[in-house]
Design an enzyme around this catalytic site. Structure first.
Site, PDB file in Angstrom:
ATOM      1  N   HIS A 270       0.850  -1.190   0.000  1.00  0.00           N
ATOM      2  CA  HIS A 270       0.000   0.000   0.000  1.00  0.00           C
ATOM      3  C   HIS A 270       0.880   1.233   0.000  1.00  0.00           C
ATOM      4  O   HIS A 270       1.956   1.225   0.602  1.00  0.00           O
ATOM      5  CB  HIS A 270      -0.898  -0.001   1.255  1.00  0.00           C
ATOM      6  CG  HIS A 270      -2.063   0.920   1.149  1.00  0.00           C
ATOM      7  ND1 HIS A 270      -1.962   2.260   1.426  1.00  0.00           N
ATOM      8  CD2 HIS A 270      -3.343   0.691   0.781  1.00  0.00           C
ATOM      9  CE1 HIS A 270      -3.145   2.816   1.237  1.00  0.00           C
ATOM     10  NE2 HIS A 270      -4.005   1.881   0.835  1.00  0.00           N
ATOM     11  N   ASP A 324      -8.036  -5.081   0.182  1.00  0.00           N
ATOM     12  CA  ASP A 324      -8.542  -5.807  -0.979  1.00  0.00           C
ATOM     13  C   ASP A 324      -8.318  -7.303  -0.871  1.00  0.00           C
ATOM     14  O   ASP A 324      -9.048  -8.086  -1.470  1.00  0.00           O
ATOM     15  CB  ASP A 324      -7.871  -5.285  -2.260  1.00  0.00           C
ATOM     16  CG  ASP A 324      -8.283  -3.861  -2.544  1.00  0.00           C
ATOM     17  OD1 ASP A 324      -9.485  -3.590  -2.527  1.00  0.00           O
ATOM     18  OD2 ASP A 324      -7.400  -3.017  -2.749  1.00  0.00           O
TER      19      ASP A 324
HETATM   20  C1  LIG Z   1      -0.264  -0.891  -3.859  1.00  0.00           C
HETATM   21  C2  LIG Z   1       1.099  -0.720  -4.513  1.00  0.00           C
HETATM   22  C3  LIG Z   1       0.918  -0.085  -5.909  1.00  0.00           C
HETATM   23  C4  LIG Z   1       1.964   0.196  -3.629  1.00  0.00           C
HETATM   24  O1  LIG Z   1       3.049   0.516  -4.358  1.00  0.00           O
HETATM   25  P1  LIG Z   1       4.310   1.385  -3.861  1.00  0.00           P
HETATM   26  O2  LIG Z   1       4.070   2.008  -2.549  1.00  0.00           O
HETATM   27  O3  LIG Z   1       4.676   2.237  -4.987  1.00  0.00           O
HETATM   28  O4  LIG Z   1       5.391   0.283  -3.606  1.00  0.00           O
HETATM   29  P2  LIG Z   1       6.286  -0.399  -4.707  1.00  0.00           P
HETATM   30  O5  LIG Z   1       5.446  -0.899  -5.824  1.00  0.00           O
HETATM   31  O6  LIG Z   1       7.406   0.541  -5.064  1.00  0.00           O
HETATM   32  O7  LIG Z   1       6.879  -1.636  -3.894  1.00  0.00           O
HETATM   33  C5  LIG Z   1       8.040  -1.624  -3.068  1.00  0.00           C
HETATM   34  C6  LIG Z   1       8.700  -2.989  -3.201  1.00  0.00           C
HETATM   35  O8  LIG Z   1       7.804  -4.008  -2.723  1.00  0.00           O
HETATM   36  C7  LIG Z   1       7.456  -4.908  -3.794  1.00  0.00           C
HETATM   37  N1  LIG Z   1       5.997  -5.138  -3.742  1.00  0.00           N
HETATM   38  C8  LIG Z   1       5.048  -4.200  -3.495  1.00  0.00           C
HETATM   39  N2  LIG Z   1       3.826  -4.761  -3.526  1.00  0.00           N
HETATM   40  C9  LIG Z   1       4.027  -6.058  -3.808  1.00  0.00           C
HETATM   41  C10 LIG Z   1       3.138  -7.129  -3.974  1.00  0.00           C
HETATM   42  N3  LIG Z   1       1.820  -6.970  -3.877  1.00  0.00           N
HETATM   43  N4  LIG Z   1       3.655  -8.341  -4.271  1.00  0.00           N
HETATM   44  C11 LIG Z   1       4.995  -8.513  -4.382  1.00  0.00           C
HETATM   45  N5  LIG Z   1       5.889  -7.511  -4.233  1.00  0.00           N
HETATM   46  C12 LIG Z   1       5.410  -6.309  -3.943  1.00  0.00           C
HETATM   47  C13 LIG Z   1       7.829  -4.180  -5.086  1.00  0.00           C
HETATM   48  O9  LIG Z   1       8.120  -5.093  -6.119  1.00  0.00           O
HETATM   49  C14 LIG Z   1       9.028  -3.369  -4.651  1.00  0.00           C
HETATM   50  O10 LIG Z   1      10.137  -4.235  -4.624  1.00  0.00           O
HETATM   51  P3  LIG Z   1      11.618  -3.674  -5.059  1.00  0.00           P
HETATM   52  O11 LIG Z   1      11.924  -2.597  -4.050  1.00  0.00           O
HETATM   53  O12 LIG Z   1      12.496  -4.870  -4.935  1.00  0.00           O
HETATM   54  O13 LIG Z   1      11.478  -3.159  -6.445  1.00  0.00           O
HETATM   55  C15 LIG Z   1       1.811  -2.071  -4.665  1.00  0.00           C
HETATM   56  O14 LIG Z   1       2.077  -2.597  -3.392  1.00  0.00           O
HETATM   57  C16 LIG Z   1       1.018  -3.057  -5.508  1.00  0.00           C
HETATM   58  O15 LIG Z   1       1.088  -3.018  -6.748  1.00  0.00           O
HETATM   59  N6  LIG Z   1       0.234  -3.990  -4.862  1.00  0.00           N
HETATM   60  C17 LIG Z   1      -0.554  -4.974  -5.579  1.00  0.00           C
HETATM   61  C18 LIG Z   1      -1.880  -4.381  -6.042  1.00  0.00           C
HETATM   62  C19 LIG Z   1      -2.840  -4.073  -4.906  1.00  0.00           C
HETATM   63  O16 LIG Z   1      -3.061  -4.888  -4.037  1.00  0.00           O
HETATM   64  N7  LIG Z   1      -3.416  -2.874  -4.954  1.00  0.00           N
HETATM   65  C20 LIG Z   1      -4.388  -2.422  -3.979  1.00  0.00           C
HETATM   66  C21 LIG Z   1      -3.853  -1.346  -3.123  1.00  0.00           C
HETATM   67  S1  LIG Z   1      -5.068  -0.874  -1.902  1.00  0.00           S
END
Ligand SMILES: CC(C)(COP(=O)(O)OP(=O)(O)OC[C@H]1O[C@@H](n2cnc3c(N)ncnc32)[C@H](O)[C@@H]1OP(=O)(O)O)[C@@H](O)C(=O)NCCC(=O)NCCS
Length: 388
Positions: A270, A324
């Site tokens: 998140h 979610d």
């Molecule tokens: C929600 C979300 C976009 C937040 O993104 P963010 O704060 O920008 O964090 P990041 O995407 O930069 O993630 C940081 C690290 O954790 C990892 N990570 C984050 N969410 C992950 C997940 N659901 N599964 C596996 N790895 C994950 C990323 O690959 C990244 O790894 P790295 O540093 O080695 O590249 C992201 O966690 C995600 O895509 N989650 C899945 C979709 C989801 O559940 N969305 C609903 C949100 S309420």
């Protein structure tokens, strides 16, 4: 000279593409505490609200900022009950939608159409907007349920004003009075999704409202924004993952394989919560109870193993389950099809959207950001017959 022209003459500004660190207003509606894993509505912890409150009372808190007394709560419940019916012309519109229209698109269209039945649509006073908000909140569940019945070829059920919003929604959707646990779970799900501070859909509503467009227009903008899979659609993807895994013994290997291939596991991580999302913890308990009641524990065990494996592998990156992950499973256990998950989100979140818009209008300012022009500036117009 316009502002856009001015920026092209200056050094390249810092561009904040996702507006991640930009505050657009002061608010007393909702605090998302991503460090301690708390979510507060006007200072009340959602854990207390989920346990003791109702969706109707939660809406009252969001809009009015205080706990209602007995009379105020009775009045607000009655007002929602009276607002719930929809005009026969609206049912006609729902019947005219293509059979395969996504329910979230139908809801967006229906809310837009609804504005034509509201005599106060263009009354900008706070009192009129509060009444419009109440009517909208009351009608949203009826719209979603009525369209679902129509696309199933079933009779549209009128609302039952003796029931609360959550219980009546399930009844209008399924045609059966829900068991007490299902009614409670629906109520809790609505409470937990009611607001989440200045997220994308609340901001979209605020942008529309800042032009002094009417409340319905602001809500249509919010629904359109909620539709995207980066906002309202992740619970559907999380449920699909669980259904694909199918059996608990496949869960750990599935997660490890996904992570090995640098894939994301839906329902985890998140932007704000860097610890457990409190909503996920509450819904996990209700998903467990529903699974026990239905005598179907497999999917819940799949979810638990996925959760434990992701947390074990990724807690160093602060990746934990978000709302979610368990809301998709919870709705599935309530017998709700996945394409209704986002409309149900809207049925709840309309309360937060209206609260934010009404709050913003107290000190309105047109939202008008800048873009940094990087295109050409001296093109010469060539008449069509002289072009190569
Ligand atoms: C929600 C979300 C976009 C937040 O993104 P963010 O704060 O920008 O964090 P990041 O995407 O930069 O993630 C940081 C690290 O954790 C990892 N990570 C984050 N969410 C992950 C997940 N659901 N599964 C596996 N790895 C994950 C990323 O690959 C990244 O790894 P790295 O540093 O080695 O590249 C992201 O966690 C995600 O895509 N989650 C899945 C979709 C989801 O559940 N969305 C609903 C949100 S309420």
């Amino acid at each position: 000279m316009s502002m856009t022209e001015k920026t092209t003459l200056e050094a390249k500004p810092k561009i904040d593409k996702g507006l991640d660190d930009v505050y657009v207003k002061e608010s007393s509606i909702c605090l998302v505490d991503g460090v301690r894993g708390r979510l507060l509505y006007h200072g009340w912890d959602i854990r207390d609200l989920a346990e003791h409150s109702s969706f109707e009372e939660t809406v009252y808190i969001l809009v009015h900022g205080h706990l209602p007394n007995k009379d105020e709560l009775a009045q607000v419940k009655q007002a929602f009950a009276e607002s719930r019916a929809i005009d026969p012309e609206m049912v006609k519109l729902l019947r005219s939608m293509p059979k395969d229209a996504p329910p979230i698109d139908v809801l967006r269209t229906a809310v837009s159409y609804l504005s034509n039945f509201d005599k106060e649509r263009d009354d900008p006073t706070r009192a009129a907007n509060m009444r419009k908000a109440q009517r909208l909140i009351g009608k949203m569940p009826t719209l979603v349920a009525a369209h679902h019945r129509i696309r199933q070829g079933k009779r549209v059920l009128p609302p039952d004003p003796s029931l609360g919003i959550a219980e009546d929604f399930l009844r209008m959707l399924t045609g059966r009075n829900p068991d007490p646990l299902s009614a409670k779970v629906m109520d809790v799900a609505l409470i937990l999704h009611a607001d989440h501070s200045m997220n994308a859909s609340a901001f979209a509503a605020t942008v529309a409202a800042s032009t002094l467009a009417d409340l319905y227009s602001a809500i249509v903008a919010a629904i359109a924004t909620l539709k995207g899979p980066l906002h309202g659609g992740a619970n559907e993807a999380a449920l699909k993952t669980m259904l694909t895994i199918g059996r608990p013994e496949n869960a750990e290997a599935y997660v490890l394989n996904t992570l090995r291939n640098h894939g994301k596991v839906f329902g985890f991580g998140h932007r704000v919560y860097k610890t457990w999302d409190p909503r996920a913890i509450i819904l996990r308990e209700y998903a467990r109870q529903l699974s026990e009641l239905r005598g179907q524990m497999d999917l819940f065990h799949v979810a638990e193993i996925v959760q434990d494996t992701v947390v074990k592998e990724l807690s160093a990156k602060h990746i934990y389950p978000n709302v979610d992950f368990y809301s998709g499973l919870t709705y599935h256990l309530l017998g709700i099809p996945p394409d209704l998950f986002t409309p149900i989100f809207a049925v709840s979140r309309i309360s937060g959207w209206t609260a934010h818009v009404i709050e913003y209008w107290e000190d309105n300012r047109l939202v008008r950001p800048l873009d940094y022009y990087v295109g050409p500036t001296d093109n010469v117009y060539v008449p069509i017959d002289q072009r190569a």
